[in-house]
Design a protein around this motif. Structure first.
Motif, short mmCIF file in Angstrom:
data_model
loop_
_atom_site.label_atom_id
_atom_site.label_comp_id
_atom_site.label_asym_id
_atom_site.label_seq_id
_atom_site.Cartn_x
_atom_site.Cartn_y
_atom_site.Cartn_z
N TRP A 156 -6.56 -7.80 11.49
CA TRP A 156 -7.75 -6.92 11.47
C TRP A 156 -7.63 -5.61 11.10
CZ3 TRP A 156 -11.40 -10.40 12.28
CH2 TRP A 156 -11.17 -11.42 12.94
N VAL A 159 -8.06 -4.78 7.08
CA VAL A 159 -9.36 -4.63 6.43
C VAL A 159 -10.53 -3.64 7.14
CG1 VAL A 159 -9.22 -7.28 5.59
CG2 VAL A 159 -10.08 -6.79 7.95
N THR A 160 -9.68 -2.81 8.20
CA THR A 160 -10.75 -1.95 8.94
C THR A 160 -9.95 -0.58 8.99
OG1 THR A 160 -9.93 -2.53 11.06
CG2 THR A 160 -11.65 -3.83 10.29
N ILE A 268 -14.07 -11.21 7.50
CA ILE A 268 -14.06 -9.71 7.01
C ILE A 268 -15.39 -9.19 7.40
CG2 ILE A 268 -13.35 -8.30 5.07
CD1 ILE A 268 -11.65 -10.18 4.09
N ARG A 269 -16.44 -9.66 6.84
CA ARG A 269 -17.68 -9.28 7.20
C ARG A 269 -18.03 -9.00 8.54
NH1 ARG A 269 -19.22 -13.00 2.96
NH2 ARG A 269 -20.28 -14.37 4.60
N GLN A 272 -15.82 -5.80 9.83
CA GLN A 272 -16.36 -4.44 9.02
C GLN A 272 -17.86 -4.22 9.22
OE1 GLN A 272 -15.54 -5.10 4.98
NE2 GLN A 272 -13.62 -4.72 5.15
N SER A 273 -18.71 -5.14 9.92
CA SER A 273 -19.92 -4.58 10.23
C SER A 273 -19.96 -3.84 11.60
CB SER A 273 -20.80 -5.92 10.70
OG SER A 273 -20.53 -6.56 11.94
N TYR A 275 -16.73 -2.11 12.38
CA TYR A 275 -15.89 -0.79 12.18
C TYR A 275 -15.70 -0.21 10.75
CZ TYR A 275 -14.29 -2.64 16.90
OH TYR A 275 -14.30 -3.00 18.10
N GLY A 276 -16.35 -0.82 9.96
CA GLY A 276 -16.18 -0.37 8.62
C GLY A 276 -15.02 -1.05 7.85
N THR A 277 -15.12 -0.53 6.47
CA THR A 277 -13.83 -0.89 5.63
C THR A 277 -12.80 -0.14 6.11
OG1 THR A 277 -14.60 0.64 4.14
CG2 THR A 277 -15.73 -1.43 3.95
N LYS A 278 -11.67 -0.29 5.09
CA LYS A 278 -10.49 0.44 5.50
C LYS A 278 -10.65 1.82 5.23
CE LYS A 278 -5.99 0.24 5.99
NZ LYS A 278 -5.47 -0.35 7.31
N THR A 283 -20.19 -1.63 6.69
CA THR A 283 -20.94 -2.71 5.55
C THR A 283 -21.69 -3.58 6.01
OG1 THR A 283 -18.92 -4.38 5.78
CG2 THR A 283 -18.51 -2.53 4.41
#
Length: 502
Positions: A156, A159-160, A268-269, A272-273, A275-278, A283
């Motif tokens: 996790w 990707v965040t 991943i989507r 990231q919905s 906490y966001g991307t790296k 997103t």
């Protein structure tokens, strides 16, 4: 097809379901049953049945069941025929997590259309999340377990912008191995080897529990892989529900150890919905197979400022404690100074208590819910508690309580309140004092019916809470103080809600 409650005889055992638990089939008994209707209800495909009095009331129509089966088949990636065929039964027998696949219409606006990734709307307010294995298993070395958990979190964090830090203090995510009934309620009790493997709670609880009677292994398939189960459960602890994408980690079914495993794009989507991307960017996706739940993530501050007070009491450490659901908020004169799980402060405390009081002459705290009472000395639960009160005069629905002390007196009296009445409770005999109940309106003039919490605070006055307002009551004069009601959040929760004097 018989329209009564449907059971299917299977060869590999009864399917056990539990809250957010990864599940395997029992194999000890070759002649056991799956409750198909129970399975469909448990995972949100049919409405739960109420208590029944007649056989007529327990009937589920063939058409209703067929619709539920069709929904399950769609979620599981099968042909949505509505027919209970072998493939459908096999899917129901798969090891899986016990959290619902479909939420009710009240919970999610699109309940009849399973999402791919599903984020119910819970998330951690900080990008740094602490964890600790406070009760490890003895079946693997602690070093191996720590390595497995670190790997599971890394899926996790890769990707965040999330960071996971081990702590020796109070963690955000507390990992424990336990057996049978371990304090999460009887419906969440573990059931021995081959049943529920683990369960986890959404933020901002996050606790993750593993059944210690399982055959835990590390990166093997000759048992249950701890890293794979942990990665799935940590997804829940971070705020993800289940995915209808069968290759997703957050799909409800346990998939065993895969040495080449990577997060699916759907996982991943989903994360990231929240906490966001790296790089920190939130997103969204416009892919036709993925939709949002319709539930906006509520910022922490407004959630706290608008919350109902379930119970309120002074503590033995001089702080004020406000209970809400599973959480307790520690307050000083200026507002909230700490947020914790209530059972980490008051061990064994119930969720959403009806009332709480602290007796400073005995150093006892009493927590009330229904007919049950928890008594603490300091912050330790006393032996033989909780107890159940059998006194017929005892109120079954308690909304508030105060430990009342007159000016110049050292004696305290406990008063319990419900909608319109109040009682005096004798803590020495755990019974109601004769002569009660009395009406709130007759004794506590100006205090409305249906109060939700109350406290005699350090200034000697009594404060009554209802909705977003509170009232200050002069205990000596037995009158409501002028200028009240006032907004409770600024006065009691502090600067996060806009400070205001009490």
């Amino acid at each position: 097809m018989d329209s009564k409650v449907l059971y299917i005889l299977i060869l590999s055992g009864i399917l056990n379901v539990g809250y957010c638990g990864v599940i395997k089939d029992k194999t000890e008994d070759p002649n056991t049953l799956i409750d198909i209707d129970g399975y469909l209800e448990k995972y949100g495909y049919m409405e739960s049945r109420p208590p029944f009095e007649t056989e007529e009331e327990i009937l589920n129509s063939d058409a209703y069941r067929k619709t539920a089966i069709r929904k399950f088949q769609s979620f599981a990636g099968l042909d949505a025929t509505g027919i209970l065929n072998d493939a459908t039964i096999d899917a129901m027998r798969k090891p899986r997590c016990g959290v619902k696949d479909i939420q009710t219409p009240e919970e999610v606006a699109q309940a009849d259309r399973p999402l791919n990734f599903y984020a119910p709307g819970y998330k951690w307010p900080s990008k740094t999340i602490t964890w600790r294995a406070s009760r490890p298993t003895r079946k693997l070395s602690e070093a191996t377990q720590r390595y497995a958990f670190e790997n599971a979190f890394k899926y996790w964090s890769d990707v965040t912008p999330l960071k996971f830090e081990y702590t020796y203090g109070e963690p955000d995510i507390d990992i424990q191995f336990a057996v049978r009934d371990h304090g999460d309620g009887r419906y969440n009790a573990f059931d021995g080897k081959g049943g529920v493997l683990a369960h986890a709670y959404y933020p901002t609880n996050g606790d993750t529990h593993f059944d210690d009677e399982e055959s835990w292994v590390f990166r093997k398939n000759e048992g249950t892989d701890i890293e794979t189960v942990a990665a799935h459960e940590f997804g829940h602890a971070l705020g993800l529900g289940h995915s209808s994408e069968p290759k997703s980690l957050m799909a409800p079914f346990y998939q065993g150890f895969n040495p080449d495993f990577k997060l699916h794009e759907d996982d991943i989507r989903g994360i990231q919905s929240l906490y966001g991307t790296k790089d920190g960017e939130i997103t969204t996706t416009h892919a036709p197979t993925t939709t949002s739940s319709g539930n906006d993530v509520t910022p922490v501050s407004p959630t706290v400022c608008n919350m109902k007070f379930d119970a309120m009491t002074l503590g033995p450490d001089g702080f004020t404690y406000v209970f809400r659901n599973k959480t307790v908020y520690r307050l000083n004169n200026t507002g909230v100074v700490a947020t914790m799980l209530s059972r980490h402060v008051y061990p064994g405390a119930p969720r959403s208590p009806g009332a709480a009081v602290y007796m400073d002459n005995t150093k006892n705290t009493f927590i009330f819910k229904g007919r049950r009472i928890w008594r603490y000395t300091g912050f330790q639960l006393d032996a033989d508690y909780p107890i159940t009160i059998t006194d017929s005069n005892y109120p079954t629905r308690i909304h508030a309580a105060i430990a009342f002390k007159s000016t110049g007196s050292t004696a305290q009296q406990i008063y319990l309140f419900n909608d319109n009445s109040f009682w005096e409770f004798n803590p020495n005999t755990n019974s109601i004092v004769p002569g009660f109940p009395l009406t709130i309106s007759g004794f506590w003039r100006g205090i409305p019916a249906g109060i939700e919490a109350a406290i005699q605070w350090t200034d000697g006055d009594i404060y009554f809470f209802k909705g977003d307002k509170y009232r200050r009551f002069d205990a000596d004069r037995r009158t409501l103080t002028k200028g009240y009601p006032k907004d409770k959040a600024p006065a009691w929760l502090g600067s996060v809600c806009g400070s205001a004097p009490k």
